[in-house]
Design a protein around this motif. Structure first.
Motif, mmCIF file in Angstrom:
data_model
loop_
_atom_site.group_PDB
_atom_site.id
_atom_site.type_symbol
_atom_site.label_atom_id
_atom_site.label_comp_id
_atom_site.label_asym_id
_atom_site.label_seq_id
_atom_site.Cartn_x
_atom_site.Cartn_y
_atom_site.Cartn_z
ATOM 1 N N PHE A 108 0.809 -1.208 0.000
ATOM 2 C CA PHE A 108 0.000 0.000 0.000
ATOM 3 C C PHE A 108 0.846 1.264 0.000
ATOM 4 C CE2 PHE A 108 -2.068 3.532 2.127
ATOM 5 C CZ PHE A 108 -3.212 3.673 1.352
ATOM 6 N N ASP A 109 1.908 1.268 0.804
ATOM 7 C CA ASP A 109 2.735 2.476 0.904
ATOM 8 C C ASP A 109 3.291 2.881 -0.462
ATOM 9 O OD1 ASP A 109 2.306 2.787 3.601
ATOM 10 O OD2 ASP A 109 4.021 1.520 4.154
ATOM 11 N N THR A 110 3.747 1.881 -1.202
ATOM 12 C CA THR A 110 4.270 2.159 -2.540
ATOM 13 C C THR A 110 3.157 2.686 -3.441
ATOM 14 O OG1 THR A 110 5.774 0.315 -2.205
ATOM 15 C CG2 THR A 110 5.592 1.172 -4.444
ATOM 16 N N ALA A 111 2.034 1.996 -3.396
ATOM 17 C CA ALA A 111 0.903 2.399 -4.239
ATOM 18 C C ALA A 111 0.478 3.825 -3.915
ATOM 19 C CB ALA A 111 -0.262 1.431 -4.043
ATOM 20 N N GLU A 112 0.496 4.139 -2.630
ATOM 21 C CA GLU A 112 0.059 5.465 -2.196
ATOM 22 C C GLU A 112 0.980 6.539 -2.776
ATOM 23 O OE1 GLU A 112 0.435 6.359 1.971
ATOM 24 O OE2 GLU A 112 -1.353 7.608 1.948
ATOM 25 N N VAL A 113 2.268 6.246 -2.744
ATOM 26 C CA VAL A 113 3.239 7.219 -3.250
ATOM 27 C C VAL A 113 3.044 7.460 -4.743
ATOM 28 C CG1 VAL A 113 5.674 7.647 -3.662
ATOM 29 C CG2 VAL A 113 4.945 6.736 -1.465
ATOM 30 N N ILE A 114 2.955 6.386 -5.511
ATOM 31 C CA ILE A 114 2.848 6.614 -6.958
ATOM 32 C C ILE A 114 1.495 7.216 -7.331
ATOM 33 C CG2 ILE A 114 4.599 4.909 -7.616
ATOM 34 C CD1 ILE A 114 2.304 3.184 -8.605
ATOM 35 N N CYS A 115 0.471 6.850 -6.608
ATOM 36 C CA CYS A 115 -0.834 7.455 -6.877
ATOM 37 C C CYS A 115 -0.772 8.940 -6.575
ATOM 38 C CB CYS A 115 -1.927 6.787 -6.054
ATOM 39 S SG CYS A 115 -2.298 5.141 -6.635
#
Ligand code: GDP
Ligand code: MG
Length: 466
Positions: free
Chosen positions: A135-142
């Protein structure tokens, strides 16, 4: 000690991780990706740097205090901006699971896979389109793509199948009411419970009261009533804090020679907040200097309007000492319970609440649980708070070993891995494995929460430091 991850700091500064990574690099701080950890001094550098970058060249003479104020305003502005963005396009907050496959993420946020991949690469994350990212990665790229995401809450009940379909009406059977006795200290709660048990014991099995498990069952004309021994306010505060609702009816003990006192008021408030009907037991009527009318008036003044006063609260005069009125009180409880039409499904896996628990030297963790729905059986795998295990033995309130316990039955159980807390919910599950997984996940969550709390503190420390 004061460490912070790249993406956390980026979030705090209101910039993308990519931007932050680039800036760090300019300062000779090379990090692998957004999950990399920064030392306190590395973070300090970038924060100072950011001040300049923000077109607010840092005045060398400004005091630390002013800087802090600047930082605070900046922080507030960033939050404000973020909030504004959210308001502008509320549709843009997308729920995504804790782990998501790259191409699913792209689909979810309505971007092309190549766009998402591009952002991942820029972050230093090399994943294929079929790989999972957290999630943390997804949150950053989003965030880089101007999309806000939130973690999809998968309810534990759903994930582990604890939440079964609703009971079918034809499976529901009447269940006994569960009663909590409340009232001011010394008004006679313990004496009343003893008197109730004695009435019952003498009527049924003259042997006397045997084992005591923190709750007891009483039988009146073939109907059961369950009494919890937990002091009323505890049953309401600690248990309700965990979302447990165990009490169907509150018996409010008020001494006829003393009237409404602080803990009486507290009890009234708890019962009302929990939306639990009250029956007043006006106790100590054997005493010479009593004034029941005054007590009734005081009750009315505190929002408990008894029948004689045009309300719908039953008031039963009793004496825990002489036993007078006890039968009547029990009958009134049954009457009130009938109106509540209490039902449960004995056919499903058991669920309920831990009433009390302790570590017994010889027997290990021992818990008294109230089965609220379903039927608990010897050998069932159960999970209660952060403990799990198989029910090795069960004992009812009379100290008798039993093999199964249906709705509204208090039982003492052996076989748990740990001592759960009063108020913890318990569930029987299909397999041992599920119980263990749930507990592992719960423990992990607690650890994560503690870690996050530490990270937040660290960040605050950082602001203070600068
Ligand atoms: P609790 O603090 O509410 O649990 O109150 P207890 O049950 O410990 O009772 C407090 C005191 O009141 C004890 O000394 C009891 O013997 C006495 N008591 C309780 N019920 C009655 C009653 O109906 N009549 C009389 N005369 N005394 C009572
Ligand atoms: Mg007591």
């Amino acid at each position: 000690m004061s460490k912070i991850r790249v993406y956390q700091l980026a979030k705090e500064l209101g910039i993308s991780s990519k931007e932050l990574i680039e800036k760090l690099s300019e300062f000779g701080v090379e990090v692998a990706n957004h999950m990399s950890t920064l030392e306190e001094d590395e973070a300090s550098i970038i924060m100072e740097f950011y001040d300049i970058d923000n077109k607010k060249p840092k005045d060398k003479k400004t005091s630390k205090k002013q800087n802090r104020e600047n930082d605070e305003t900046k922080g507030k502005e960033a939050v404000h901006e973020r909030e504004e963005k959210k308001q502008e396009s509320p549709k843009k907050i997308i729920s995504i699971p804790e782990k998501i496959i790259v191409k699913d993420l792209a689909e979810k946020i309505g971007k092309s896979v190549s766009e998402v991949m591009g952002k991942l690469i820029a972050l230093g994350v090399f994943a294929t389109i079929n790989q999972e990212i957290d999630f943390d990665t997804a949150e950053v790229i989003c965030g880089d793509l101007g999309i806000f995401v939130e973690k999809e809450e998968v309810k534990e009940e759903v994930e582990f199948g604890l939440e079964q379909e609703e009971d079918k009406p034809e499976d529901l059977r009447p269940r006994p009411p569960v009663i909590t006795v409340m009232g001011h200290v010394d008004h006679g709660k313990t004496s009343l419970l003893d008197a109730i048990r004695k009435t019952n014991v003498t009527a049924k099995e003259a042997g006397g009261i045997t084992q005591h498990i923190g709750a007891s069952e009483v039988e009146v004309h073939g109907n059961k009533i369950v009494f919890l021994d937990t002091p009323g306010h505890e049953a309401f505060t600690s248990m309700r804090a965990r979302g447990a609702k165990v009490t169907d009816i509150a018996v409010l003990v008020v001494a006829a020679d003393d009237g409404v006192m602080p803990q009486t008021k507290e009890a009234i408030n708890h019962a009302k907040a929990a939306n639990v009907p009250i029956i007043v037991a006006m106790n100590k009527i054997d005493k010479p200097n009593i004034n029941p009318d005054r007590v009734k008036q005081e009750l009315a003044e505190n929002g408990v309007l008894i029948e004689e006063w045009g309300g719908d609260t039953i008031c039963v005069p009793v004496s825990a000492k002489s036993g007078e009125g006890i039968e009547n009180l029990l009958e009134m409880i049954l009457l009130a319970a009938e109106m509540l039409e209490l039902k449960a499904n004995p056919k499903r896996l058991a669920s309920g609440t831990v009433i009390e628990a302790k570590l017994d030297k010889g027997r290990g963790p021992v818990a008294t649980v109230l089965v609220q729905n379903g039927t608990l059986k010897i050998g069932d795998s159960i999970v209660a708070g952060s403990s799990y295990g198989r029910v090795r033995a069960m004992m009812n309130d009379k100290g008798k070993a039993i093999k199964k316990a249906g709705p509204s039955t208090p039982v003492e159980i052996l076989g748990l891995s740990d001592v759960p807390e009063a108020g913890d919910l318990f569930h029987a599950v299909r397999e041992d494995k599920i119980a263990r997984q749930i507990v592992e996940k719960r423990k992990l969550k607690v650890r994560e929460e503690n870690l996050n709390a530490t990270a937040r503190v660290t960040l605050e420390d950082l602001f203070k430091h600068i």
